[in-house]
Design a protein around this motif. Structure first.
Motif, PDB file in Angstrom:
ATOM      1  N   ARG A  59       0.837  -1.206   0.000  1.00 12.39           N
ATOM      2  CA  ARG A  59       0.000   0.000   0.000  1.00 12.39           C
ATOM      3  C   ARG A  59       0.872   1.256   0.000  1.00 12.39           C
ATOM      4  O   ARG A  59       0.620   2.197  -0.743  1.00 12.39           O
ATOM      5  CB  ARG A  59      -0.918  -0.015   1.216  1.00 12.39           C
ATOM      6  CG  ARG A  59      -1.724   1.253   1.368  1.00 12.39           C
ATOM      7  CD  ARG A  59      -2.772   1.186   2.417  1.00 12.39           C
ATOM      8  NE  ARG A  59      -2.351   0.509   3.616  1.00 12.39           N
ATOM      9  CZ  ARG A  59      -2.975   0.617   4.785  1.00 12.39           C
ATOM     10  NH1 ARG A  59      -4.050   1.354   4.880  1.00 12.39           N
ATOM     11  NH2 ARG A  59      -2.544  -0.012   5.842  1.00 12.39           N
ATOM     12  N   ALA A  62       2.401   2.005  -3.354  1.00 13.39           N
ATOM     13  CA  ALA A  62       1.404   2.582  -4.268  1.00 13.39           C
ATOM     14  C   ALA A  62       1.190   4.067  -3.964  1.00 13.39           C
ATOM     15  O   ALA A  62       1.103   4.892  -4.881  1.00 13.39           O
ATOM     16  CB  ALA A  62       0.089   1.818  -4.166  1.00 13.39           C
ATOM     17  N   TYR A  63       1.131   4.420  -2.701  1.00  8.97           N
ATOM     18  CA  TYR A  63       0.955   5.822  -2.327  1.00  8.97           C
ATOM     19  C   TYR A  63       2.195   6.650  -2.651  1.00  8.97           C
ATOM     20  O   TYR A  63       2.080   7.821  -3.017  1.00  8.97           O
ATOM     21  CB  TYR A  63       0.559   5.958  -0.853  1.00  8.97           C
ATOM     22  CG  TYR A  63      -0.937   5.873  -0.668  1.00  8.97           C
ATOM     23  CD1 TYR A  63      -1.730   7.007  -0.776  1.00  8.97           C
ATOM     24  CD2 TYR A  63      -1.557   4.657  -0.414  1.00  8.97           C
ATOM     25  CE1 TYR A  63      -3.104   6.939  -0.632  1.00  8.97           C
ATOM     26  CE2 TYR A  63      -2.937   4.575  -0.266  1.00  8.97           C
ATOM     27  CZ  TYR A  63      -3.710   5.719  -0.379  1.00  8.97           C
ATOM     28  OH  TYR A  63      -5.068   5.648  -0.247  1.00  8.97           O
ATOM     29  N   HIS A 140     -11.358   4.867   4.800  1.00 14.44           N
ATOM     30  CA  HIS A 140     -11.459   3.426   4.594  1.00 14.44           C
ATOM     31  C   HIS A 140     -10.850   2.769   5.815  1.00 14.44           C
ATOM     32  O   HIS A 140      -9.695   3.002   6.147  1.00 14.44           O
ATOM     33  CB  HIS A 140     -10.713   2.975   3.335  1.00 14.44           C
ATOM     34  CG  HIS A 140     -10.831   1.505   3.115  1.00 14.44           C
ATOM     35  ND1 HIS A 140     -10.044   0.596   3.767  1.00 14.44           N
ATOM     36  CD2 HIS A 140     -11.676   0.794   2.344  1.00 14.44           C
ATOM     37  CE1 HIS A 140     -10.379  -0.626   3.391  1.00 14.44           C
ATOM     38  NE2 HIS A 140     -11.371  -0.535   2.533  1.00 14.44           N
ATOM     39  N   THR A 147      -7.387  -5.108   2.543  1.00 10.41           N
ATOM     40  CA  THR A 147      -8.171  -4.130   1.792  1.00 10.41           C
ATOM     41  C   THR A 147      -7.717  -2.729   2.182  1.00 10.41           C
ATOM     42  O   THR A 147      -7.264  -2.504   3.293  1.00 10.41           O
ATOM     43  CB  THR A 147      -9.674  -4.288   2.072  1.00 10.41           C
ATOM     44  OG1 THR A 147      -9.921  -3.999   3.442  1.00 10.41           O
ATOM     45  CG2 THR A 147     -10.155  -5.689   1.735  1.00 10.41           C
ATOM     46  N   THR A 148      -7.868  -1.802   1.261  1.00  7.10           N
ATOM     47  CA  THR A 148      -7.374  -0.457   1.513  1.00  7.10           C
ATOM     48  C   THR A 148      -8.072   0.557   0.607  1.00  7.10           C
ATOM     49  O   THR A 148      -8.727   0.183  -0.358  1.00  7.10           O
ATOM     50  CB  THR A 148      -5.850  -0.397   1.274  1.00  7.10           C
ATOM     51  OG1 THR A 148      -5.378   0.895   1.612  1.00  7.10           O
ATOM     52  CG2 THR A 148      -5.500  -0.698  -0.167  1.00  7.10           C
ATOM     53  N   GLU A 150      -7.644   2.933  -2.288  1.00  2.00           N
ATOM     54  CA  GLU A 150      -6.691   3.050  -3.390  1.00  2.00           C
ATOM     55  C   GLU A 150      -6.174   4.484  -3.485  1.00  2.00           C
ATOM     56  O   GLU A 150      -6.924   5.432  -3.212  1.00  2.00           O
ATOM     57  CB  GLU A 150      -7.352   2.651  -4.708  1.00  2.00           C
ATOM     58  CG  GLU A 150      -7.729   1.182  -4.786  1.00  2.00           C
ATOM     59  CD  GLU A 150      -6.512   0.269  -4.723  1.00  2.00           C
ATOM     60  OE1 GLU A 150      -5.460   0.616  -5.309  1.00  2.00           O
ATOM     61  OE2 GLU A 150      -6.614  -0.785  -4.077  1.00  2.00           O
ATOM     62  N   PRO A 151      -4.919   4.663  -3.892  1.00  2.00           N
ATOM     63  CA  PRO A 151      -4.382   6.016  -4.047  1.00  2.00           C
ATOM     64  C   PRO A 151      -5.235   6.889  -4.966  1.00  2.00           C
ATOM     65  O   PRO A 151      -5.386   8.084  -4.711  1.00  2.00           O
ATOM     66  CB  PRO A 151      -2.988   5.786  -4.618  1.00  2.00           C
ATOM     67  CG  PRO A 151      -2.602   4.443  -4.107  1.00  2.00           C
ATOM     68  CD  PRO A 151      -3.886   3.652  -4.104  1.00  2.00           C
ATOM     69  N   ASP A 153      -8.430   6.882  -5.280  1.00  2.21           N
ATOM     70  CA  ASP A 153      -9.582   7.357  -4.518  1.00  2.21           C
ATOM     71  C   ASP A 153      -9.181   8.476  -3.560  1.00  2.21           C
ATOM     72  O   ASP A 153      -9.906   9.461  -3.396  1.00  2.21           O
ATOM     73  CB  ASP A 153     -10.224   6.203  -3.744  1.00  2.21           C
ATOM     74  CG  ASP A 153     -10.803   5.148  -4.673  1.00  2.21           C
ATOM     75  OD1 ASP A 153     -11.241   5.503  -5.790  1.00  2.21           O
ATOM     76  OD2 ASP A 153     -10.828   3.972  -4.282  1.00  2.21           O
TER      77      ASP A 153
END
Length: 164
Positions: A59, A62-63, A140, A147-148, A150-151, A153
């Motif tokens: 995660r 991705a961020y 979230h 689960t997370t 998403e960047p 969003d």
């Protein structure tokens, strides 16, 4: 043995809530205050279970890829772990001051955000997007740490906050 049941709506601060201010140390021992980051723009606040959590690491990568776009809107990215932070992320990102990696060893901030399971004491991973007044505009909370938010969003929420 009774299983813990945590409806997602009951965990973490809700949309529209004003978050409590906090000050936590980064990997270099500098104290970072949420209110100071909010002065310059929205904040994407990520609570991780631990530095060693593979889902959290994915995660965060991705961020980090989304960090330049977040910075275009004046947004800061703050990650909080229940362990002392280690200087593993790019110093270039840290110099841009749009990324803070913080440690909440006593899990006080996790508790203030409603992200500590009472029976087990474990932190719950979550992502919050805050406006400049410290109000939750997107969130979230995932009891299933796989689960997370998403960047993309988070970026959409930051854009909506910034462009009004």
């Amino acid at each position: 043995m009774v299983a813990e049941v945590f409806p997602l709506a009951d965990i973490g601060l809700p949309l529209g809530a004003r978050v409590p201010d906090f000050t936590l140390p980064d990997a270099r021992g500098r104290l970072v205050r949420l209110a100071e980051r909010l002065r310059t723009g929205p904040v994407v606040l990520i609570f991780c279970r631990s530095e060693g959590c593979s889902c959290c690491a994915v995660r965060l990568r991705a961020y980090l890829r989304a960090l330049p776009e977040l910075a275009e809107f004046g947004a800061a990215l703050i990650t909080i772990s229940p362990r002392p932070p280690v200087p593993t992320l790019s110093t270039e990102d840290e110099h841009r001051r749009s990324l803070d990696v913080l440690g909440d060893v006593e899990q006080r901030v996790f508790a203030d955000f409603g992200l500590r399971r009472e029976l087990s004491g474990e932190p719950v991973p979550a992502t919050f997007v805050l406006d400049r007044q410290g109000v939750v505009r997107a969130r979230h909370v995932g009891v299933d740490h796989g689960t997370t938010m998403e960047p993309a969003d988070a970026l959409a929420a930051v854009e909506a906050i910034t462009l009004g």
